[in-house]
Design an enzyme around this catalytic site. Structure first.
Site, PDB file in Angstrom:
ATOM      1  N   ARG A 159     -98.548  61.763   0.479  1.00 33.25           N
ATOM      2  CA  ARG A 159     -99.744  60.919   0.623  1.00 33.25           C
ATOM      3  C   ARG A 159    -101.005  61.765   0.488  1.00 33.25           C
ATOM      4  O   ARG A 159    -101.945  61.393  -0.211  1.00 33.25           O
ATOM      5  CB  ARG A 159     -99.721  60.204   1.976  1.00 33.25           C
ATOM      6  CG  ARG A 159     -98.877  58.936   2.038  1.00 33.25           C
ATOM      7  CD  ARG A 159     -97.431  59.129   1.557  1.00 33.25           C
ATOM      8  NE  ARG A 159     -96.633  57.929   1.713  1.00 33.25           N
ATOM      9  CZ  ARG A 159     -95.776  57.728   2.714  1.00 33.25           C
ATOM     10  NH1 ARG A 159     -95.623  58.656   3.654  1.00 33.25           N
ATOM     11  NH2 ARG A 159     -95.075  56.618   2.772  1.00 33.25           N
ATOM     12  N   GLU A 204     -86.822  52.235   4.432  1.00 36.08           N
ATOM     13  CA  GLU A 204     -87.771  51.208   3.979  1.00 36.08           C
ATOM     14  C   GLU A 204     -87.564  50.806   2.521  1.00 36.08           C
ATOM     15  O   GLU A 204     -88.511  50.591   1.779  1.00 36.08           O
ATOM     16  CB  GLU A 204     -89.215  51.691   4.198  1.00 36.08           C
ATOM     17  CG  GLU A 204     -89.541  51.908   5.669  1.00 36.08           C
ATOM     18  CD  GLU A 204     -90.961  52.393   5.895  1.00 36.08           C
ATOM     19  OE1 GLU A 204     -91.551  52.041   6.938  1.00 36.08           O
ATOM     20  OE2 GLU A 204     -91.483  53.144   5.043  1.00 36.08           O
ATOM     21  N   TRP A 207     -85.325  57.582  13.349  1.00 36.31           N
ATOM     22  CA  TRP A 207     -86.772  57.406  13.472  1.00 36.31           C
ATOM     23  C   TRP A 207     -87.154  56.080  14.106  1.00 36.31           C
ATOM     24  O   TRP A 207     -88.228  55.959  14.680  1.00 36.31           O
ATOM     25  CB  TRP A 207     -87.445  57.556  12.103  1.00 36.31           C
ATOM     26  CG  TRP A 207     -87.302  56.389  11.165  1.00 36.31           C
ATOM     27  CD1 TRP A 207     -86.270  56.158  10.317  1.00 36.31           C
ATOM     28  CD2 TRP A 207     -88.238  55.326  10.962  1.00 36.31           C
ATOM     29  NE1 TRP A 207     -86.489  55.008   9.596  1.00 36.31           N
ATOM     30  CE2 TRP A 207     -87.696  54.477   9.963  1.00 36.31           C
ATOM     31  CE3 TRP A 207     -89.477  55.005  11.511  1.00 36.31           C
ATOM     32  CZ2 TRP A 207     -88.344  53.325   9.520  1.00 36.31           C
ATOM     33  CZ3 TRP A 207     -90.123  53.861  11.073  1.00 36.31           C
ATOM     34  CH2 TRP A 207     -89.567  53.037  10.085  1.00 36.31           C
ATOM     35  N   TYR A 258     -94.076  60.573  16.192  1.00 37.59           N
ATOM     36  CA  TYR A 258     -94.860  60.336  14.989  1.00 37.59           C
ATOM     37  C   TYR A 258     -96.303  60.726  15.280  1.00 37.59           C
ATOM     38  O   TYR A 258     -97.062  59.975  15.896  1.00 37.59           O
ATOM     39  CB  TYR A 258     -94.749  58.860  14.572  1.00 37.59           C
ATOM     40  CG  TYR A 258     -93.606  58.621  13.616  1.00 37.59           C
ATOM     41  CD1 TYR A 258     -92.339  59.149  13.863  1.00 37.59           C
ATOM     42  CD2 TYR A 258     -93.783  57.887  12.453  1.00 37.59           C
ATOM     43  CE1 TYR A 258     -91.284  58.943  12.991  1.00 37.59           C
ATOM     44  CE2 TYR A 258     -92.732  57.673  11.569  1.00 37.59           C
ATOM     45  CZ  TYR A 258     -91.495  58.206  11.842  1.00 37.59           C
ATOM     46  OH  TYR A 258     -90.447  58.007  10.969  1.00 37.59           O
ATOM     47  N   ASP A 287     -98.872  61.002  13.462  1.00 39.42           N
ATOM     48  CA  ASP A 287    -100.019  60.295  12.888  1.00 39.42           C
ATOM     49  C   ASP A 287    -100.539  59.259  13.872  1.00 39.42           C
ATOM     50  O   ASP A 287    -101.623  58.700  13.669  1.00 39.42           O
ATOM     51  CB  ASP A 287     -99.676  59.660  11.541  1.00 39.42           C
ATOM     52  CG  ASP A 287     -98.452  58.774  11.589  1.00 39.42           C
ATOM     53  OD1 ASP A 287     -97.527  59.080  12.351  1.00 39.42           O
ATOM     54  OD2 ASP A 287     -98.400  57.777  10.844  1.00 39.42           O
ATOM     55  N   TRP A 336     -97.027  62.271   9.269  1.00 39.08           N
ATOM     56  CA  TRP A 336     -97.307  61.453   8.095  1.00 39.08           C
ATOM     57  C   TRP A 336     -98.803  61.474   7.833  1.00 39.08           C
ATOM     58  O   TRP A 336     -99.609  61.432   8.762  1.00 39.08           O
ATOM     59  CB  TRP A 336     -96.817  60.020   8.304  1.00 39.08           C
ATOM     60  CG  TRP A 336     -95.341  59.941   8.558  1.00 39.08           C
ATOM     61  CD1 TRP A 336     -94.714  59.754   9.755  1.00 39.08           C
ATOM     62  CD2 TRP A 336     -94.303  60.075   7.588  1.00 39.08           C
ATOM     63  NE1 TRP A 336     -93.348  59.756   9.591  1.00 39.08           N
ATOM     64  CE2 TRP A 336     -93.066  59.947   8.273  1.00 39.08           C
ATOM     65  CE3 TRP A 336     -94.294  60.279   6.205  1.00 39.08           C
ATOM     66  CZ2 TRP A 336     -91.841  60.024   7.614  1.00 39.08           C
ATOM     67  CZ3 TRP A 336     -93.068  60.358   5.562  1.00 39.08           C
ATOM     68  CH2 TRP A 336     -91.859  60.232   6.252  1.00 39.08           C
ATOM     69  N   THR A 337     -99.178  61.535   6.556  1.00 36.34           N
ATOM     70  CA  THR A 337    -100.577  61.870   6.266  1.00 36.34           C
ATOM     71  C   THR A 337    -101.375  60.757   5.592  1.00 36.34           C
ATOM     72  O   THR A 337    -102.450  61.030   5.044  1.00 36.34           O
ATOM     73  CB  THR A 337    -100.643  63.134   5.381  1.00 36.34           C
ATOM     74  OG1 THR A 337     -99.963  62.882   4.140  1.00 36.34           O
ATOM     75  CG2 THR A 337    -100.044  64.326   6.098  1.00 36.34           C
ATOM     76  N   GLU A 338    -100.919  59.504   5.636  1.00 33.32           N
ATOM     77  CA  GLU A 338    -101.771  58.443   5.093  1.00 33.32           C
ATOM     78  C   GLU A 338    -103.178  58.519   5.658  1.00 33.32           C
ATOM     79  O   GLU A 338    -104.164  58.358   4.936  1.00 33.32           O
ATOM     80  CB  GLU A 338    -101.186  57.055   5.419  1.00 33.32           C
ATOM     81  CG  GLU A 338     -99.904  56.715   4.683  1.00 33.32           C
ATOM     82  CD  GLU A 338     -98.693  56.950   5.552  1.00 33.32           C
ATOM     83  OE1 GLU A 338     -98.743  57.900   6.375  1.00 33.32           O
ATOM     84  OE2 GLU A 338     -97.712  56.208   5.426  1.00 33.32           O
TER      85      GLU A 338
END
Length: 768
Positions: free
Chosen positions: A167, A326, A392, A417, A419, A467-469
């Site tokens: 991301r 997902e 997860w 998580y 983020d 997570w880097t969104e």
């Protein structure tokens, strides 16, 4: 430089000696398995040699690593020599009696310091522990190390951190810095998320389109919402080899992730024949769950196997992570070719087809001496016996996998998580809510209580995921990781009996000083002052009674009322403060050794401020608890502003508004890109029809179907930031206010930066 970083740097000059009690006041994280204090100490200065056995390359490497750390953080220039151990020195030796390959002993006596281990990893971790003993505070030069005996080994073999580089990318140097921090925390598994819908980041020489096309996406320009901005990049194979070697020198294994069969949009954009429809989509600029899947044809399997050949050549790790999460099956369900393949294979549904697909690749990995690792969705249709599960979606995947005889790594959302933001403060950086506090991470237990002793042996360990969104820069990543990574390190390494929250907090001040020396953007969320007061009572009386606390309930709170920055000589908070309005209260948190645990925060105490609510002080309207903390642009490089937004419902609540004498309302607002792929959850997005061409902000009293107090039309000029102002129908008393943006749900998101109620002469006919 952040405020906290500045305070940490200043603290290096003012730290006083911290009294060391019993065996628990040694400033080590993670806490060793066994530690015994003794009388006396040993002084380390620049005349103290580090002695390693002749010809022992790993011992020499560990010694040189210690030299580098001591030079940087203590200003000590230590010398290494290869010779038998003699005299007062730091010695590194082999000890065949130590069973664990990562275990070591460390002895400090008045005559010297000895680190012993059977294997290379143990020598390295012993050196890391000694570095922490050499840096109990921010002083420079000679240091007295207390006499002690440590016998140490990790609780779990998998002590991990995952970094999403798909991301948002990080430079090679930035990843090196994270690997240095992993080593300092005795973490040994770097899970590297390299492919996803938003970008393919690993060079595959056989398939150059993966990086020519798949590594780049069109986003939005920072300066103009209308102009596309190309975002992306990739890691060359030489860069990857460098990172793998850099990690190995720090006893870290790099585990690559190539995500499939879902999260495949960047791959399908590069080679449309890999997909189900045969059409080329763009590399996705949207976060969330995109619909593109790999097909399951033989050529696609050969493609993935060829990719894995190059992956295995680059990464010597036993495990190769193949995602499996997902994977929305809509495209498979709609494809006659996929359905025919299912009938030919005799699989009952699309989950079983995914299991077959993953099984083919798992077998391929096994044939090459590797093992499949995947997210817990791979359990849904069955999985190869050799597969390992990364759980997860809570701990259920870990429980199911262990009961089925599969090894498992706990990586549960939301607790691991990172983020998710660290607090609900209005000055937090971007991320997801709810907040995951330092205390919550520290209290995590990797082995679910539902497992019996035999099943529990399948739990390899635990891992934090970044997570880097919403974490576009390395500063965002650091803020998300630290100090929560300290809690992960202790949960992964230390025995359960050694874990103690209060003791852990007492060891963090020294760690914060180390972070300051290394220029780490550590979050002070757990220690930042929290101002608690009854706003409406203060507005009525002209006096504010303020209670001060912080999330961790730790540290000394010093405050000022004269506008100056709080220091150790400022008044110490001990009971609620009565402040005559108007005034400004400034507060900072300090550790017992005098070092800063938080930057100073301030609370304005006046009518205008108490009638206002910032974005983080508003709450969701009933019906949805989903909240993101977003920046104005998806790829913004700044850290502020950030807005709390519910992407499912553009509705916010201003709780307990005192409306006596309020004449009008001012709302500072922003338009944000609606770049979210919601898959089956798209049906949950609530629409609020507009009455004017561009929509409006409606302000209701009480419930969102209560009396309409005003309507504020949204501007049609495309501006990103704007202020809405208008009169309110006169009301008395205290009421909730419901603020609803009406606009098409296929258009931009609307966010509130601040709401302010404005006293004045009440309009007699404020028309909604």
């Amino acid at each position: 430089m952040s405020k906290l970083r500045l305070l940490l740097c200043l603290a290096l000059c003012s730290v006083t000696a911290f009294a060391q009690a019993a065996d628990t006041r040694v400033e080590l994280i993670p806490m060793p398995a066994q530690l015994t204090r003794a009388d006396g100490s040993f002084s380390v200065n620049e005349q103290t040699p580090i002695v390693v056995p002749p010809g022992d390359a790993a011992a020499l490497h560990a010694a040189n690593y210690l030299v580098g750390l001591a030079e940087h953080s203590r200003g000590l220039s230590l010398q290494v020599r290869e010779s038998p151990a003699t005299g007062a020195a730091i010695t590194l030796q082999r000890d065949a009696s130590i069973n664990n390959r990562e275990g070591y002993t460390l002895d400090v006596t008045p005559k010297g310091i000895r680190i012993a281990a059977r294997d290379d990893a143990g020598l390295f971790y012993g050196a890391v522990t000694l570095w922490q003993l050499l840096t109990p505070n921010g002083r420079r030069g000679e240091v007295s190390v207390p006499s002690l005996h440590i016998r140490d080994e990790p609780r779990f073999s998998w002590r991990g951190m995952m970094l999403d580089s798909s991301r948002h990318m990080q430079s090679v140097e930035e990843i090196e810095g994270l690997l240095d921090q992993m080593a300092a925390h005795k973490l040994n598994s770097f899970h590297w998320h390299l492919t996803d819908d938003q970008g393919w980041r690993i060079e595959i020489k056989r398939y150059p389109e993966l990086t020519k096309i798949g590594a780049w996406r069109d986003g939005l320009n920072e300066q103009s919402d209308q102009s596309p901005q190309r975002y992306g990049g990739f890691y060359t194979q030489d860069q990857i080899r460098h990172i793998v070697a850099y990690a190995a020198e720090r006893q870290i294994t790099v585990v690559p992730e190539i995500d499939l069969p879902g999260h495949a949009q960047a791959a399908v954009a590069s080679y449309p024949e890999l997909g189900v429809t045969g059409k080329r989509p763009p590399v996705s600029p949207d976060w969330g769950v995109n619909p593109y899947l790999y097909n399951v044809d033989d050529p696609t399997l050969r493609f993935v196997e060829n990719v894995l050949d190059e992956v295995m050549d680059l990464f010597p790790s036993t495990y190769i992570h193949l995602g499996g999460d997902e994977a929305v099956k809509d495209q498979w369900q709609a494809s006659s070719a996929i359905q025919a393949k299912m009938r030919a294979l005799g699989v009952k549904d699309e989950n079983a087809l995914q299991s077959w697909f993953m099984g083919q690749l798992g077998t391929y990995l096994n044939q090459h001496g590797r093992r499949l690792l995947g997210w817990d969705e791979i359990l849904e249709g069955g999985l190869p016996a050799s597969a390992t599960v990364m759980s997860w979606r809570g701990s259920k995947g870990a429980i199911d996998a262990a009961r089925q005889g599969h090894d498992v790594v706990l990586s549960a959302a939301p607790d691991l998580y990172f983020d998710n933001v660290q607090s609900d403060r209005d000055d937090e950086l971007s991320g997801r809510l709810p907040p995951i506090s330092l205390a919550k991470v520290y209290g995590l237990e990797a082995v679910p209580k539902e497992l019996n002793a035999a099943q529990a042996k399948h739990v390899l360990g635990l891992q934090a995921n970044v997570w880097t969104e919403h974490l576009p820069t390395i500063s965002h990543v650091q803020h998300a990781l630290f100090p929560r990574l300290d809690a992960v390190a202790e949960a992964a390494w230390s025995p359960v009996a050694k874990r103690n929250w209060s003791n852990f907090l007492s060891r963090l001040p020294a760690q914060f000083v180390r972070y300051g020396q290394q220029n780490i953007n550590v979050a002070d969320s757990a220690f930042a002052p929290v101002f608690e007061l009854d706003r409406n009572a203060a507005l009525a009386s002209g006096k504010a009674r303020v209670t001060l606390t912080n999330q961790a309930k730790y540290g000394a709170l010093h405050y000022t009322l004269d506008g100056s920055t709080p220091g150790l000589n400022s008044p110490l908070y001990s009971k609620p403060l009565d402040v005559t309005m108007p005034g400004v209260l400034k507060v900072a948190t300090f550790a017992a050794d005098g070092s800063a645990l938080s930057a100073s925060r301030q609370r304005a105490l006046d009518t205008d401020s108490l009638l206002g609510r910032n974005s983080g002080e508003l709450v969701n309207c009933p019906g949805s608890d989903f909240t993101l903390r977003l920046q104005p642009m998806p790829d913004a490089t700044s850290q502020a502003p950030a807005y709390n937004v519910n992407i499912f419902d553009a509705c916010r609540l201003y709780r307990q508004a005192r409306l006596d004498g309020v004449a009008s309302i001012s709302v500072q607002a922003a338009r944000l890109p609606r770049n979210y792929a919601l898959a089956h959850e798209a049906k949950l997005v609530k629409s609020h029809p507009a009455s004017t061409p561009h929509g409006e902000l409606l302000v209701h009293q009480g419930n969102c179907d209560g009396p309409l107090l005003t309507t504020l039309p949204l501007p049609g000029d495309g501006s990103r930031d704007f202020t809405l102002e208008g009169p309110l129908l006169p009301r008395q008393g205290v009421h909730d206010l419901c603020l609803i943006f009406t606009a098409p749900t296929n258009g931009p998101l609307y966010a509130i930066d601040k709401v302010t109620l404005i006293p004045g002469q009440v309009a007699k006919a404020a028309k909604p």
